[in-house]
Write a protein that holds these residues in place. Structure first.
Motif, PDB file in Angstrom:
ATOM      1  N   PHE A   6       0.840  -1.195   0.000  1.00 20.28           N
ATOM      2  CA  PHE A   6       0.000   0.000   0.000  1.00 20.28           C
ATOM      3  C   PHE A   6       0.884   1.257   0.000  1.00 20.28           C
ATOM      4  O   PHE A   6       1.906   1.311   0.687  1.00 20.28           O
ATOM      5  CB  PHE A   6      -0.896   0.031   1.236  1.00 20.28           C
ATOM      6  CG  PHE A   6      -1.920  -1.060   1.288  1.00 20.28           C
ATOM      7  CD1 PHE A   6      -3.201  -0.862   0.778  1.00 20.28           C
ATOM      8  CD2 PHE A   6      -1.621  -2.295   1.847  1.00 20.28           C
ATOM      9  CE1 PHE A   6      -4.150  -1.870   0.827  1.00 20.28           C
ATOM     10  CE2 PHE A   6      -2.566  -3.313   1.898  1.00 20.28           C
ATOM     11  CZ  PHE A   6      -3.832  -3.096   1.388  1.00 20.28           C
ATOM     12  N   GLY A   7       0.450   2.277  -0.751  1.00 20.16           N
ATOM     13  CA  GLY A   7       1.216   3.515  -0.771  1.00 20.16           C
ATOM     14  C   GLY A   7       0.472   4.631  -1.479  1.00 20.16           C
ATOM     15  O   GLY A   7      -0.676   4.481  -1.908  1.00 20.16           O
ATOM     16  N   ALA A  22      -8.636  -1.816  -2.498  1.00 19.09           N
ATOM     17  CA  ALA A  22      -7.923  -0.759  -3.224  1.00 19.09           C
ATOM     18  C   ALA A  22      -8.627   0.593  -3.111  1.00 19.09           C
ATOM     19  O   ALA A  22      -8.367   1.496  -3.899  1.00 19.09           O
ATOM     20  CB  ALA A  22      -7.762  -1.132  -4.689  1.00 19.09           C
ATOM     21  N   ASN A  23      -9.543   0.734  -2.136  1.00 13.90           N
ATOM     22  CA  ASN A  23     -10.277   1.986  -1.916  1.00 13.90           C
ATOM     23  C   ASN A  23     -11.105   2.398  -3.127  1.00 13.90           C
ATOM     24  O   ASN A  23     -11.185   3.579  -3.476  1.00 13.90           O
ATOM     25  CB  ASN A  23      -9.321   3.119  -1.554  1.00 13.90           C
ATOM     26  CG  ASN A  23      -8.674   2.918  -0.198  1.00 13.90           C
ATOM     27  OD1 ASN A  23      -7.451   2.920  -0.105  1.00 13.90           O
ATOM     28  ND2 ASN A  23      -9.457   2.750   0.851  1.00 13.90           N
ATOM     29  N   PHE A  82      -1.145  -1.356  -4.375  1.00 16.71           N
ATOM     30  CA  PHE A  82      -2.340  -0.605  -3.986  1.00 16.71           C
ATOM     31  C   PHE A  82      -1.940   0.853  -3.762  1.00 16.71           C
ATOM     32  O   PHE A  82      -1.620   1.261  -2.647  1.00 16.71           O
ATOM     33  CB  PHE A  82      -2.964  -1.184  -2.714  1.00 16.71           C
ATOM     34  CG  PHE A  82      -3.454  -2.595  -2.861  1.00 16.71           C
ATOM     35  CD1 PHE A  82      -4.539  -2.892  -3.677  1.00 16.71           C
ATOM     36  CD2 PHE A  82      -2.824  -3.634  -2.201  1.00 16.71           C
ATOM     37  CE1 PHE A  82      -4.993  -4.193  -3.822  1.00 16.71           C
ATOM     38  CE2 PHE A  82      -3.280  -4.939  -2.333  1.00 16.71           C
ATOM     39  CZ  PHE A  82      -4.361  -5.220  -3.145  1.00 16.71           C
ATOM     40  N   SER A  83      -1.931   1.609  -4.834  1.00 16.74           N
ATOM     41  CA  SER A  83      -1.515   3.011  -4.764  1.00 16.74           C
ATOM     42  C   SER A  83      -2.727   3.927  -4.820  1.00 16.74           C
ATOM     43  O   SER A  83      -3.603   3.744  -5.673  1.00 16.74           O
ATOM     44  CB  SER A  83      -0.572   3.343  -5.927  1.00 16.74           C
ATOM     45  OG  SER A  83      -0.353   4.726  -6.033  1.00 16.74           O
ATOM     46  N   GLN A 136       3.437   2.228   2.998  1.00 13.98           N
ATOM     47  CA  GLN A 136       4.405   3.282   2.684  1.00 13.98           C
ATOM     48  C   GLN A 136       3.679   4.587   2.391  1.00 13.98           C
ATOM     49  O   GLN A 136       3.130   4.789   1.304  1.00 13.98           O
ATOM     50  CB  GLN A 136       5.279   2.902   1.486  1.00 13.98           C
ATOM     51  CG  GLN A 136       6.321   3.983   1.156  1.00 13.98           C
ATOM     52  CD  GLN A 136       7.175   3.637  -0.036  1.00 13.98           C
ATOM     53  OE1 GLN A 136       7.298   2.473  -0.418  1.00 13.98           O
ATOM     54  NE2 GLN A 136       7.774   4.641  -0.660  1.00 13.98           N
ATOM     55  N   TYR A 137       3.692   5.488   3.348  1.00 18.21           N
ATOM     56  CA  TYR A 137       3.019   6.783   3.209  1.00 18.21           C
ATOM     57  C   TYR A 137       3.902   7.885   3.797  1.00 18.21           C
ATOM     58  O   TYR A 137       4.932   7.614   4.406  1.00 18.21           O
ATOM     59  CB  TYR A 137       1.662   6.764   3.927  1.00 18.21           C
ATOM     60  CG  TYR A 137       0.679   5.797   3.326  1.00 18.21           C
ATOM     61  CD1 TYR A 137      -0.064   6.133   2.197  1.00 18.21           C
ATOM     62  CD2 TYR A 137       0.497   4.526   3.878  1.00 18.21           C
ATOM     63  CE1 TYR A 137      -0.962   5.229   1.638  1.00 18.21           C
ATOM     64  CE2 TYR A 137      -0.395   3.626   3.321  1.00 18.21           C
ATOM     65  CZ  TYR A 137      -1.125   3.976   2.205  1.00 18.21           C
ATOM     66  OH  TYR A 137      -2.009   3.087   1.652  1.00 18.21           O
TER      67      TYR A 137
END
Length: 458
Positions: free
Chosen positions: A113-114, A182-183, A285-286, A318-319
């Protein structure tokens, strides 16, 4: 007629004097951000000493780093810091999965995720390739039904038609409790399709796959077909269910086209995949503009169903790009908010390892117009490290791995360039570089885990 040409010079003089006087105005703050001063003489003025006012020790107590086996990291590697306890949400489960990968009945899956730092499969494409080359596996993994910029992603050819898209970034019309992992979620009109075609343009492991799935949720029956390699077609009539479902087709797949032949208005679709039945699967998942806290909006029941249908062995978070701001020092509020996200994922994926990747270097200009690392980056990194320590998960310091102070500027100015001129985002060359650093950290961590395990068995 009078000559008034001198008025032009007078106006220019007044404008210049006015602009020069702006330098002496006090600092202007708007919404927590400080505007940089105007200085027409910056190129000839002697540089003003700009102090880094961020004193990390005054904000936080030093977290205790507990490496699993060794007291120091191997030279040239930024090691993963593991803060796991008896719950083992650190890296142990993932390392064990890698060690036993040849005996597993299913692939080792990674959910990465990022934000826009990994958009378009930047970084994750090369990390996937390195892991699949080492441990086996094929395919690009999980791909949302539609994409705003399908041509930007070089790791798969993606085409689609007949969908209504709903994303967490939408200003209106988005219903949070319908979103998938994935929102996003998608509604189909009759005849809608999504097609994925393998390509070896970026990596040889992406030239095909052995399995493809479509993920959906419907209360009513659906008619779906899967067209493989442009010829072979399989038709399905699926019954309604109140929970997440998926259909899977197998074979030597180079291209797969999922067609929705008949759908109910309320049916929700999420993604199609290109996978293998063994080796490594890495899903990107960006979400552009995300701080990571939007993950809390994914229904827990849906995540738990993903854990049954697509069980992940490692979850990477990763944010930071959309959290750090000029003048920001203390990010304790962000840490506290992300604790709920970590707990959310722990409940849904109780067996998965969790790795927090800290923000990388991000640069801004000081009063003299010189680039330097934004001081807020260091404060945010410390909060992210503390987040890992307080939630007993793992942490990797991307900032240090990149080279620390001024490393983004070096990546921008490298030949060829590895980052963009916003001094914030990397490009695909930069992604390949950073993926190599993270791969080395994972492999070294696995090696140390195996040594520790062997030592404990003696």
């Amino acid at each position: 007629m009078k000559n008034r040409l001198h008025y032009t010079f007078l106006i220019a003089l007044f404008v210049m004097l006015g602009l020069m006087s702006l330098h002496y105005l006090p600092e202007i703050n708007l919404c927590g951000k400080t505007f940089r001063k105007v200085d027409l003489l910056s190129d000839i003025r002697c540089d003003v000493h700009v102090a880094d006012t961020l004193n990390l020790d005054s904000l936080f107590s030093e977290p205790v780093v507990k490496p699993p086996f060794v007291d120091s990291c191997k030279a040239g590697i930024e090691c993963i810091e593991d803060y796991s306890d008896s719950t083992e949400y650190g890296m142990s489960h993932f390392y064990e999965a890698l060690s036993d990968i040849e005996n597993r009945q299913s692939p080792v899956r990674i959910a990465y995720f990022g934000d826009s730092f990994i958009e378009g499969d930047i970084l994750t494409a090369d990390l996937r390739n390195l892991l699949q080359t080492e441990f086996g596996g094929k395919g690009v993994g999980y791909v949302s039904i539609t994409s705003k910029f399908p041509g930007f992603r070089p790791t798969v050819r993606h085409s689609f038609s007949g969908w209504t898209s709903h994303n967490v970034t939408d200003s209106v019309g988005f219903i949070r409790n319908r979103q998938g992992i994935a929102n996003s979620y998608f509604n189909a009109t009759e005849g809608a399709y999504t097609s994925l075609e393998a390509t070896s343009k970026y990596a040889s492991c992406l030239d095909g796959c052995t399995a493809s799935s479509i993920f959906y949720l419907t209360d009513d029956s659906l008619y779906i077909s899967a067209e493989i390699n442009g010829s072979s077609e399989q038709k399905f009539r699926v019954k309604g269910d109140s929970t997440l479902q998926c259909l899977t087709v197998n074979g030597n797949i180079k291209k797969v086209k999922w067609n929705i032949e008949k759908s109910s208005q309320d049916a929700l679709f999420y993604a199609v995949t290109m996978d293998s039945n063994n080796g490594i699967i890495l899903d990107n998942f960006s979400t552009r503009g995300s701080s990571g806290q939007q993950l809390l909006g994914i229904p827990s029941s849906l995540l738990k169903k993903y854990n049954k249908l697509r069980k992940y062995d490692l979850i990477v978070l990763q944010y930071g790009l959309n959290v750090a701001f000029e003048g920001g020092l203390d990010y304790g509020y962000y840490k506290d908010g992300m604790k709920f996200v970590i707990q959310h994922f722990k409940k849904a994926f109780p067996d998965a390892s969790i790795l927090i990747v800290g923000i990388g270097d991000r640069e801004t200009k000081d009063e003299n117009g010189n680039l330097r690392t934004m001081p807020a980056v260091k404060g945010l990194i410390r909060s992210q490290q503390m987040l890992a320590a307080e939630t007993n998960v793992a942490f990797w310091n991307l900032y240090n791995a990149m080279g620390g102070e001024g490393s983004m500027s070096k990546m921008v100015n490298s030949n060829p360039a590895m980052a963009n001129y916003d001094y914030t985002h990397i490009n695909f060359r930069g992604g390949k570089h950073i993926a190599g650093l993270l791969f080395d950290a994972i492999m070294y961590g696995k090696e140390q885990y195996e040594k520790r395990k062997s030592y404990e068995m003696q």
